[in-house]
Design a protein around this motif. Structure first.
Motif, PDB file in Angstrom:
ATOM      1  N   ALA A  55       0.772  -1.279   0.050  1.00 29.09           N
ATOM      2  CA  ALA A  55      -0.169  -0.067   0.103  1.00 29.09           C
ATOM      3  C   ALA A  55       0.835   1.275   0.090  1.00 29.09           C
ATOM      4  CB  ALA A  55      -1.025   0.210   1.323  1.00 29.09           C
ATOM      5  N   LEU A  56       1.806   1.114   0.866  1.00 33.80           N
ATOM      6  CA  LEU A  56       2.895   2.547   0.966  1.00 33.80           C
ATOM      7  C   LEU A  56       3.345   2.685  -0.383  1.00 33.80           C
ATOM      8  CD1 LEU A  56       4.164   4.721   2.564  1.00 33.80           C
ATOM      9  CD2 LEU A  56       5.757   2.960   3.437  1.00 33.80           C
ATOM     10  N   THR A  57       4.074   1.391  -0.966  1.00 32.53           N
ATOM     11  CA  THR A  57       4.834   1.531  -2.264  1.00 32.53           C
ATOM     12  C   THR A  57       3.740   2.101  -3.422  1.00 32.53           C
ATOM     13  OG1 THR A  57       6.187  -0.192  -1.562  1.00 32.53           O
ATOM     14  CG2 THR A  57       6.008   0.333  -4.045  1.00 32.53           C
ATOM     15  N   LYS A  58       2.396   1.749  -3.490  1.00 29.53           N
ATOM     16  CA  LYS A  58       1.540   2.061  -4.514  1.00 29.53           C
ATOM     17  C   LYS A  58       0.991   3.453  -4.264  1.00 29.53           C
ATOM     18  CE  LYS A  58      -2.938   0.914  -6.111  1.00 29.53           C
ATOM     19  NZ  LYS A  58      -4.261  -0.031  -5.945  1.00 29.53           N
ATOM     20  N   PHE A  59       1.164   4.098  -2.914  1.00 28.49           N
ATOM     21  CA  PHE A  59       0.619   5.443  -2.772  1.00 28.49           C
ATOM     22  C   PHE A  59       1.875   6.337  -3.390  1.00 28.49           C
ATOM     23  CE2 PHE A  59       1.227   9.304  -0.444  1.00 28.49           C
ATOM     24  CZ  PHE A  59      -0.049  10.035  -0.701  1.00 28.49           C
ATOM     25  N   MET A  60       3.097   5.922  -2.784  1.00 29.46           N
ATOM     26  CA  MET A  60       4.165   6.752  -3.275  1.00 29.46           C
ATOM     27  C   MET A  60       4.525   6.676  -4.821  1.00 29.46           C
ATOM     28  SD  MET A  60       6.925   6.040  -0.064  1.00 29.46           S
ATOM     29  CE  MET A  60       8.008   7.454  -0.218  1.00 29.46           C
ATOM     30  N   ASP A  61       4.387   5.562  -5.130  1.00 23.51           N
ATOM     31  CA  ASP A  61       4.465   5.633  -6.721  1.00 23.51           C
ATOM     32  C   ASP A  61       3.523   6.751  -7.707  1.00 23.51           C
ATOM     33  OD1 ASP A  61       5.649   4.190  -9.188  1.00 23.51           O
ATOM     34  OD2 ASP A  61       3.878   3.309  -9.668  1.00 23.51           O
ATOM     35  N   ARG A  62       2.166   6.379  -7.175  1.00 16.83           N
ATOM     36  CA  ARG A  62       1.051   7.274  -7.955  1.00 16.83           C
ATOM     37  C   ARG A  62       1.549   8.825  -7.638  1.00 16.83           C
ATOM     38  NH1 ARG A  62      -3.290   5.343  -5.210  1.00 16.83           N
ATOM     39  NH2 ARG A  62      -3.259   6.960  -3.572  1.00 16.83           N
ATOM     40  N   THR A  63       2.009   9.087  -6.349  1.00 13.25           N
ATOM     41  CA  THR A  63       2.325  10.478  -6.134  1.00 13.25           C
ATOM     42  C   THR A  63       3.368  10.952  -6.858  1.00 13.25           C
ATOM     43  OG1 THR A  63       1.533  10.177  -3.655  1.00 13.25           O
ATOM     44  CG2 THR A  63       3.193  12.006  -4.103  1.00 13.25           C
ATOM     45  N   PHE A  64       4.702  10.134  -6.886  1.00 12.67           N
ATOM     46  CA  PHE A  64       5.717  10.481  -7.801  1.00 12.67           C
ATOM     47  C   PHE A  64       5.364  10.717  -9.191  1.00 12.67           C
ATOM     48  CE2 PHE A  64       8.514   7.975  -4.695  1.00 12.67           C
ATOM     49  CZ  PHE A  64       8.302   8.603  -3.794  1.00 12.67           C
ATOM     50  N   ARG A  65       4.375   9.923  -9.768  1.00  7.30           N
ATOM     51  CA  ARG A  65       4.003  10.147 -11.050  1.00  7.30           C
ATOM     52  C   ARG A  65       3.464  11.611 -11.399  1.00  7.30           C
ATOM     53  NH1 ARG A  65       0.225   6.063 -12.269  1.00  7.30           N
ATOM     54  NH2 ARG A  65       0.963   4.615 -10.317  1.00  7.30           N
ATOM     55  N   GLN A  66       2.718  12.141 -10.366  1.00  9.31           N
ATOM     56  CA  GLN A  66       2.046  13.240 -10.333  1.00  9.31           C
ATOM     57  C   GLN A  66       3.254  14.478 -10.390  1.00  9.31           C
ATOM     58  OE1 GLN A  66      -0.681  12.922  -7.248  1.00  9.31           O
ATOM     59  NE2 GLN A  66      -2.264  12.113  -8.057  1.00  9.31           N
ATOM     60  N   GLN A  67       4.168  14.227  -9.672  1.00  8.43           N
ATOM     61  CA  GLN A  67       5.320  15.415  -9.409  1.00  8.43           C
ATOM     62  C   GLN A  67       6.277  15.284 -10.603  1.00  8.43           C
ATOM     63  OE1 GLN A  67       8.147  15.060  -6.480  1.00  8.43           O
ATOM     64  NE2 GLN A  67       6.624  15.393  -4.682  1.00  8.43           N
ATOM     65  N   GLU A  68       6.190  13.859 -11.264  1.00  2.85           N
ATOM     66  CA  GLU A  68       7.114  13.880 -12.454  1.00  2.85           C
ATOM     67  C   GLU A  68       6.277  14.410 -13.585  1.00  2.85           C
ATOM     68  OE1 GLU A  68       8.075   9.650 -12.354  1.00  2.85           O
ATOM     69  OE2 GLU A  68       9.453   9.961 -10.584  1.00  2.85           O
ATOM     70  N   SER A  69       5.128  14.462 -13.450  1.00  2.00           N
ATOM     71  CA  SER A  69       4.325  15.198 -14.540  1.00  2.00           C
ATOM     72  C   SER A  69       4.482  16.727 -14.279  1.00  2.00           C
ATOM     73  CB  SER A  69       2.665  14.841 -14.404  1.00  2.00           C
ATOM     74  OG  SER A  69       2.065  15.709 -15.257  1.00  2.00           O
ATOM     75  N   LEU A  70       4.511  17.158 -13.041  1.00  6.25           N
ATOM     76  CA  LEU A  70       4.790  18.580 -13.085  1.00  6.25           C
ATOM     77  C   LEU A  70       6.250  18.984 -13.583  1.00  6.25           C
ATOM     78  CD1 LEU A  70       4.652  21.440 -11.665  1.00  6.25           C
ATOM     79  CD2 LEU A  70       5.228  20.424  -9.539  1.00  6.25           C
ATOM     80  N   MET A  71       7.192  18.202 -13.246  1.00  5.72           N
ATOM     81  CA  MET A  71       8.565  18.609 -13.651  1.00  5.72           C
ATOM     82  C   MET A  71       8.568  18.431 -15.094  1.00  5.72           C
ATOM     83  SD  MET A  71      11.060  16.218 -11.261  1.00  5.72           S
ATOM     84  CE  MET A  71      10.231  14.836 -10.931  1.00  5.72           C
ATOM     85  N   ALA A  72       7.826  17.700 -15.809  1.00  6.98           N
ATOM     86  CA  ALA A  72       7.845  17.872 -17.170  1.00  6.98           C
ATOM     87  C   ALA A  72       7.355  19.079 -17.896  1.00  6.98           C
ATOM     88  CB  ALA A  72       7.379  16.294 -17.692  1.00  6.98           C
ATOM     89  N   GLU A  73       6.196  19.328 -17.203  1.00  8.42           N
ATOM     90  CA  GLU A  73       5.447  20.620 -17.746  1.00  8.42           C
ATOM     91  C   GLU A  73       6.396  21.773 -17.409  1.00  8.42           C
ATOM     92  OE1 GLU A  73       1.426  23.001 -16.035  1.00  8.42           O
ATOM     93  OE2 GLU A  73       1.993  20.832 -15.326  1.00  8.42           O
ATOM     94  N   ALA A  74       7.110  21.724 -16.231  1.00  7.72           N
ATOM     95  CA  ALA A  74       8.176  22.905 -15.740  1.00  7.72           C
ATOM     96  C   ALA A  74       9.285  23.022 -16.503  1.00  7.72           C
ATOM     97  CB  ALA A  74       8.211  22.989 -14.439  1.00  7.72           C
ATOM     98  N   ALA A  75       9.625  21.975 -17.288  1.00  7.43           N
ATOM     99  CA  ALA A  75      10.775  21.771 -18.235  1.00  7.43           C
ATOM    100  C   ALA A  75      11.862  21.986 -16.869  1.00  7.43           C
ATOM    101  CB  ALA A  75      11.208  22.833 -19.067  1.00  7.43           C
ATOM    102  N   TYR A  76      11.839  21.235 -15.837  1.00  4.48           N
ATOM    103  CA  TYR A  76      12.685  21.344 -14.570  1.00  4.48           C
ATOM    104  C   TYR A  76      13.849  20.581 -14.863  1.00  4.48           C
ATOM    105  CZ  TYR A  76      13.904  20.592  -9.733  1.00  4.48           C
ATOM    106  OH  TYR A  76      14.313  20.504  -8.497  1.00  4.48           O
ATOM    107  N   PRO A  77      14.952  21.325 -14.855  1.00  7.85           N
ATOM    108  CA  PRO A  77      16.440  20.939 -15.229  1.00  7.85           C
ATOM    109  C   PRO A  77      16.787  19.859 -14.328  1.00  7.85           C
ATOM    110  CG  PRO A  77      16.682  23.211 -14.150  1.00  7.85           C
ATOM    111  CD  PRO A  77      15.072  22.872 -14.283  1.00  7.85           C
ATOM    112  N   HIS A  78      16.289  19.551 -13.145  1.00  8.80           N
ATOM    113  CA  HIS A  78      16.869  18.712 -12.269  1.00  8.80           C
ATOM    114  C   HIS A  78      16.032  17.323 -12.298  1.00  8.80           C
ATOM    115  CE1 HIS A  78      19.836  21.525 -10.992  1.00  8.80           C
ATOM    116  NE2 HIS A  78      18.803  22.476 -10.433  1.00  8.80           N
ATOM    117  N   GLU A  79      15.343  17.198 -13.322  1.00 12.07           N
ATOM    118  CA  GLU A  79      14.200  16.143 -13.151  1.00 12.07           C
ATOM    119  C   GLU A  79      14.938  14.805 -13.072  1.00 12.07           C
ATOM    120  OE1 GLU A  79      10.912  14.379 -16.051  1.00 12.07           O
ATOM    121  OE2 GLU A  79      11.767  16.203 -16.877  1.00 12.07           O
ATOM    122  N   ASP A  80      15.972  14.551 -13.907  1.00 13.34           N
ATOM    123  CA  ASP A  80      16.632  13.314 -13.694  1.00 13.34           C
ATOM    124  C   ASP A  80      17.170  12.843 -12.217  1.00 13.34           C
ATOM    125  OD1 ASP A  80      17.880  10.792 -15.109  1.00 13.34           O
ATOM    126  OD2 ASP A  80      19.808  11.750 -14.687  1.00 13.34           O
TER     127      ASP A  80
END
Length: 143
Positions: A55-80
């Protein structure tokens, strides 16, 4: 090491802070006294396929995908680097699960691993992402 409160971990970007608040909530619920493990048989955990770690892994994975979407949208230079930090905690949790760590019997270990990661990740990665998103006007404060 106890988990810090969501208020002390705030980045000022609601999209990021919502995930942190959710993680704090999930950690509290998963390890709340009196919450029994669903996999216990006759009062004993068989130490396989820990539902709390899943459950913890599933929640974190979903949250991380949302953050990673924000990083892509923002052209975030430290995304990697930020993505690698997400991967690091997910892999730690998976290794714990594969090693038959029981989040009920080994709750202190699981809590410490997550709390340590949070204490490093949010100041180093999430706040930097939040500042980038705000200064580039990809997100308004509080959104």
């Amino acid at each position: 090491m106890p988990m810090a409160s969501p208020q002390t971990l705030s980045t000022g970007v609601r999209d990021i802070d919502r995930g942190t608040e959710g993680l704090c909530y999930v950690m509290g619920r998963l390890f709340e006294p009196g919450v029994e493990c669903r996999r216990q048989l006759n009062g004993h955990c068989d130490r396989t396929a820990c539902t709390r770690l899943a459950a913890l892994t599933k929640f974190m994975d979903r949250t991380f995908r949302q953050q990673e979407s924000l990083m892509a949208e923002a052209a975030y230079p430290h995304e990697d680097h930020h993505r690698r930090e997400h991967w690091r905690i997910i892999e730690q949790l998976r290794h714990m699960r594969d090693a038959n760590v029981c989040a009920d019997l080994d709750r202190q270990v699981v809590r410490e691993v997550v709390a340590q990661w949070v204490s490093e990740h949010i100041p180093e990665c999430d706040r930097r992402l939040g500042n980038w998103a705000l200064t580039r006007r990809v997100r308004d404060p509080g959104r």
